[in-house]
Enzyme design. Structure first.
Site, mmCIF file in Angstrom:
data_model
loop_
_atom_site.group_PDB
_atom_site.id
_atom_site.type_symbol
_atom_site.label_atom_id
_atom_site.label_comp_id
_atom_site.label_asym_id
_atom_site.label_seq_id
_atom_site.Cartn_x
_atom_site.Cartn_y
_atom_site.Cartn_z
ATOM 1 N N GLY A 101 0.804 -1.213 0.000
ATOM 2 C CA GLY A 101 0.000 0.000 0.000
ATOM 3 C C GLY A 101 0.836 1.261 0.000
ATOM 4 N N ASP A 102 0.142 2.386 0.089
ATOM 5 C CA ASP A 102 0.753 3.713 0.100
ATOM 6 C C ASP A 102 0.349 4.392 1.391
ATOM 7 O OD1 ASP A 102 1.458 6.364 -0.211
ATOM 8 O OD2 ASP A 102 0.582 6.593 -2.203
ATOM 9 N N PHE A 103 1.328 4.657 2.273
ATOM 10 C CA PHE A 103 0.957 5.209 3.575
ATOM 11 C C PHE A 103 0.470 6.646 3.518
ATOM 12 C CE2 PHE A 103 5.830 5.127 4.049
ATOM 13 C CZ PHE A 103 6.029 6.406 3.547
ATOM 14 N N HIS A 125 11.834 11.426 8.422
ATOM 15 C CA HIS A 125 12.929 12.265 7.906
ATOM 16 C C HIS A 125 13.088 12.182 6.385
ATOM 17 C CE1 HIS A 125 16.463 9.105 8.133
ATOM 18 N NE2 HIS A 125 15.420 8.645 7.470
#
Length: 339
Positions: free
Chosen positions: A228-230, A248
């Site tokens: 997935g894509d956070f 960061h």
């Protein structure tokens, strides 16, 4: 590199300017496996050149630099080379090995350092301008380099691993590692906490690395690997959500978006754990400031002070509950949602 008051500033500056050659020398040593070979079988430079099948006079010149850097030492009586404790950190399969970092220096990451001026002028990562894609997209297409990159992440984790016991992992039934790389952190957590389960959220190519790691460790049944894509969503149902060396990588506005997604998708009772290198002040350790330039040149992110990190968390609706200072300027921040 020896910098003392007895050396004229003009000479000190020239030593600093040649620092790129220091990185290159260490990279060459690791590619040739000099630390491993010398550790396994101390030998003379002549014997080492034969073993490595390299030019002996050229190798001696590299060896002299490695001796000056206190990576290896030479017995004046017989010329036998041995590995120093510092040089031992470049070996394969030692805790916290710097080998992967040395390999990265000689590839695309190092090339981006050479384009730091452009990053300073524009504020944009040099990697994107140099290779036409961001670093994570580039790694997706370079399996070997991707393995080295996440191997470096796993080795960095080993430096602070024993100190992370302060988190009290066993008190969390389900730990979700958001952007968890190859799963090195969750492998440790699940091994230490047999009653816990884990979830790694990663992109498709990196998820395969995590699956392989969990299978090799016999943890596949207790760890789900989710693609997935956070920035879009994170898995629901966890008790602890971990962001290690993720914040960061991104500028403030992207971090804010990520943290808002975490708050939205986390159960109200869940905790958030952010593990990051933290800048203390302008007088902080040089490594922290160099890593900050690394972030600028490669990913467009930045290292932050504790105050800046806590402000990001506060703006996203979190309140800091605990702070744990670890080795190397790393801080683990535990936060919960503002009720």
């Amino acid at each position: 590199m020896d910098i003392s008051e007895e050396i004229p500033y003009e000479i000190v500056m020239r030593q600093l300017l040649l620092g790129r050659l220091v990185s290159s020398a260490l990279h060459a040593a690791v590619v040739l496996r000099i630390p491993d070979v010398v550790h396994e079988d101390p030998c003379t430079a002549e014997e080492l050149a034969v073993h490595l099948d390299v030019n002996e006079p050229a190798l001696r010149r590299l060896v002299r630099v490695l001796m000056n850097l206190e990576v290896i030492s030479e017995d004046p009586a017989n010329g036998v080379l041995t590995l120093t404790p510092l040089g031992n950190t470049l070996r394969e399969n030692v805790p916290g090995t710097a080998r992967h970092s040395a390999l990265l220096v000689g590839g695309p990451i190092g090339r981006c350092w050479d384009q730091l001026l452009a990053a300073v002028r524009t504020g944009e990562p040099a990697f994107d301008a140099t290779f036409g894609v961001d670093v994570f997209s580039y790694l997706d297409g370079e399996a070997d380099l991707q393995g080295v990159f996440y191997g470096s992440q796993a080795a960095d984790l080993e430096i602070t691993l024993t100190e992370l016991v302060v988190v009290g992992w066993e008190s969390y039934r389900t730990v979700v590692d958001v952007g968890g790389g190859d799963g090195a952190l969750l492998e440790h957590v699940l091994t230490a906490c047999p009653e816990s389960r884990g979830v790694v959220l990663e992109t498709a190519s990196v998820a395969q690395l995590a699956r392989s790691r969990m299978a090799a460790a016999g943890l596949a049944q207790r760890c789900e690997v989710v693609i997935g894509d956070f920035f879009e969503s994170v898995p629901s149902g966890g008790d602890l959500y971990v962001l290690r060396d993720v914040v960061h990588d991104w500028p403030d506005e992207r971090c804010a978006a990520l943290l808002r997604v975490c708050r939205r998708d986390m159960p109200a009772s869940a905790a958030l754990l952010v593990i990051e290198r933290t800048m203390a002040s302008n007088e902080d350790h040089l490594l922290n400031h160099l890593m900050d330039l690394y972030m600028l040149a490669v990913v467009g992110g930045r290292e932050r002070t504790a105050g800046e990190m806590e402000q990001l968390l506060s703006d996203a609706g979190f309140i800091v509950r605990k702070r744990h200072r670890l080795n190397g300027g790393v801080v683990a921040v535990e936060a919960t949602q503002v009720s």
